[in-house]
Motif scaffolding. Structure first.
Motif, PDB file in Angstrom:
ATOM      1  N   ASP A 180      34.696  11.083 -15.062  1.00 28.91           N
ATOM      2  CA  ASP A 180      33.376  10.459 -15.041  1.00 28.91           C
ATOM      3  C   ASP A 180      33.065   9.780 -13.711  1.00 28.91           C
ATOM      4  N   SER A 181      34.073   9.234 -13.056  1.00 31.27           N
ATOM      5  CA  SER A 181      33.799   8.571 -11.776  1.00 31.27           C
ATOM      6  C   SER A 181      33.346   9.600 -10.727  1.00 31.27           C
ATOM      7  N   ASP A 182      33.862  10.832 -10.800  1.00 35.18           N
ATOM      8  CA  ASP A 182      33.382  11.887  -9.895  1.00 35.18           C
ATOM      9  C   ASP A 182      31.893  12.121 -10.116  1.00 35.18           C
ATOM     10  N   PHE A 183      31.510  12.208 -11.383  1.00 32.00           N
ATOM     11  CA  PHE A 183      30.099  12.416 -11.715  1.00 32.00           C
ATOM     12  C   PHE A 183      29.247  11.249 -11.216  1.00 32.00           C
ATOM     13  N   GLU A 184      29.690  10.042 -11.459  1.00 31.16           N
ATOM     14  CA  GLU A 184      28.912   8.864 -11.057  1.00 31.16           C
ATOM     15  C   GLU A 184      28.736   8.797  -9.544  1.00 31.16           C
ATOM     16  N   ILE A 185      29.786   9.109  -8.797  1.00 34.21           N
ATOM     17  CA  ILE A 185      29.679   9.115  -7.339  1.00 34.21           C
ATOM     18  C   ILE A 185      28.667  10.162  -6.889  1.00 34.21           C
ATOM     19  N   CYS A 186      28.752  11.349  -7.466  1.00 32.31           N
ATOM     20  CA  CYS A 186      27.808  12.414  -7.100  1.00 32.31           C
ATOM     21  C   CYS A 186      26.378  12.043  -7.474  1.00 32.31           C
ATOM     22  N   GLU A 187      26.226  11.421  -8.626  1.00 28.00           N
ATOM     23  CA  GLU A 187      24.904  10.977  -9.060  1.00 28.00           C
ATOM     24  C   GLU A 187      24.327   9.964  -8.069  1.00 28.00           C
ATOM     25  N   ASN A 188      25.153   9.038  -7.618  1.00 29.39           N
ATOM     26  CA  ASN A 188      24.710   8.029  -6.649  1.00 29.39           C
ATOM     27  C   ASN A 188      24.361   8.659  -5.298  1.00 29.39           C
ATOM     28  N   ILE A 189      25.190   9.604  -4.847  1.00 31.59           N
ATOM     29  CA  ILE A 189      24.916  10.302  -3.587  1.00 31.59           C
ATOM     30  C   ILE A 189      23.592  11.045  -3.680  1.00 31.59           C
ATOM     31  N   LEU A 190      23.413  11.767  -4.755  1.00 33.82           N
ATOM     32  CA  LEU A 190      22.192  12.542  -4.946  1.00 33.82           C
ATOM     33  C   LEU A 190      20.965  11.628  -4.979  1.00 33.82           C
ATOM     34  N   ALA A 191      21.034  10.549  -5.739  1.00 34.14           N
ATOM     35  CA  ALA A 191      19.901   9.620  -5.824  1.00 34.14           C
ATOM     36  C   ALA A 191      19.583   9.020  -4.462  1.00 34.14           C
ATOM     37  N   MET A 192      20.612   8.618  -3.730  1.00 34.87           N
ATOM     38  CA  MET A 192      20.398   8.000  -2.423  1.00 34.87           C
ATOM     39  C   MET A 192      19.736   8.981  -1.450  1.00 34.87           C
ATOM     40  N   TYR A 193      20.250  10.203  -1.395  1.00 38.83           N
ATOM     41  CA  TYR A 193      19.706  11.173  -0.443  1.00 38.83           C
ATOM     42  C   TYR A 193      18.302  11.625  -0.818  1.00 38.83           C
ATOM     43  N   VAL A 194      18.039  11.772  -2.099  1.00 39.91           N
ATOM     44  CA  VAL A 194      16.700  12.196  -2.527  1.00 39.91           C
ATOM     45  C   VAL A 194      15.694  11.073  -2.296  1.00 39.91           C
ATOM     46  N   ASP A 195      16.095   9.832  -2.544  1.00 36.64           N
ATOM     47  CA  ASP A 195      15.186   8.692  -2.389  1.00 36.64           C
ATOM     48  C   ASP A 195      14.927   8.324  -0.937  1.00 36.64           C
ATOM     49  N   GLU A 196      15.934   8.482  -0.068  1.00 39.86           N
ATOM     50  CA  GLU A 196      15.810   7.971   1.291  1.00 39.86           C
ATOM     51  C   GLU A 196      15.358   8.994   2.326  1.00 39.86           C
ATOM     52  N   TYR A 197      15.355  10.272   1.974  1.00 41.26           N
ATOM     53  CA  TYR A 197      14.961  11.294   2.935  1.00 41.26           C
ATOM     54  C   TYR A 197      13.693  11.987   2.471  1.00 41.26           C
ATOM     55  N   GLU A 198      12.788  12.189   3.415  1.00 38.06           N
ATOM     56  CA  GLU A 198      11.539  12.868   3.081  1.00 38.06           C
ATOM     57  C   GLU A 198      11.807  14.320   2.702  1.00 38.06           C
TER      58      GLU A 198
END
Length: 149
Positions: free
Chosen positions: A23-41
């Motif tokens: 689950d921690s692998d999933f959570e890290i990936c989820e956080n990476i995905l959210a950060m990159y989608v939110d912060e990059y146009e």
């Protein structure tokens, strides 16, 4: 994440080495995905694929063929078409796709309509992989039963 976990049931047909994704692998990936989608146009697909396939999950993957499989999964799922294509297919089966945008209930309805048992094709496997998996499960069960007599 679920595709990576479910391939384990096929033993050596799923992965050459059984990996302990959690689950921690999933959570890290989820956080990476959210950060990159939110912060990059514009979504940095190559960066996402590298961070998830090579850095996060890839840190556990030791076999070269398994690494190729991981990169193939990332290449087919982390792409602009996943966002722009209506009902983007997640496998060779039409049942598994990204549902259309909607409210919470529409997603619950989509999930409820999914099959209770996943076909091997959902994970890129040949239908016979399920037979091998079931034989292995049966042998394990029978061995366990015999050992407790």
């Amino acid at each position: 994440h679920s595709s990576l976990l479910e391939r384990r049931k096929f033993q050596n047909l799923g992965w050459n080495v059984v990996y302990d994704f959690n689950d921690s692998d999933f959570e890290i990936c989820e956080n990476i995905l959210a950060m990159y989608v939110d912060e990059y146009e514009e979504t940095p697909w190559d960066s996402l694929k590298y961070l998830i396939a090579e850095a996060n999950y890839g840190g556990r993957v030791t076999d070269d063929w398994d690494r190729r499989l991981m990169n193939t999964y990332m290449g087919s799922l982390f792409c602009p078409e996943a966002i722009t294509t209506t009902n983007f297919k997640l496998s060779s089966l039409s049942t598994y796709c990204i549902p259309e945008d909607g409210n919470l209930q529409s997603y619950k309805d989509y999930i409820t309509a999914l099959p209770n048992f996943d076909a091997p094709q959902a994970f890129g496997q040949h239908p016979n992989a399920d037979i091998s998996s079931k034989i292995l499960e049966t042998n394990t069960l029978l061995t366990t039963l015999l050992s407790i007599q």
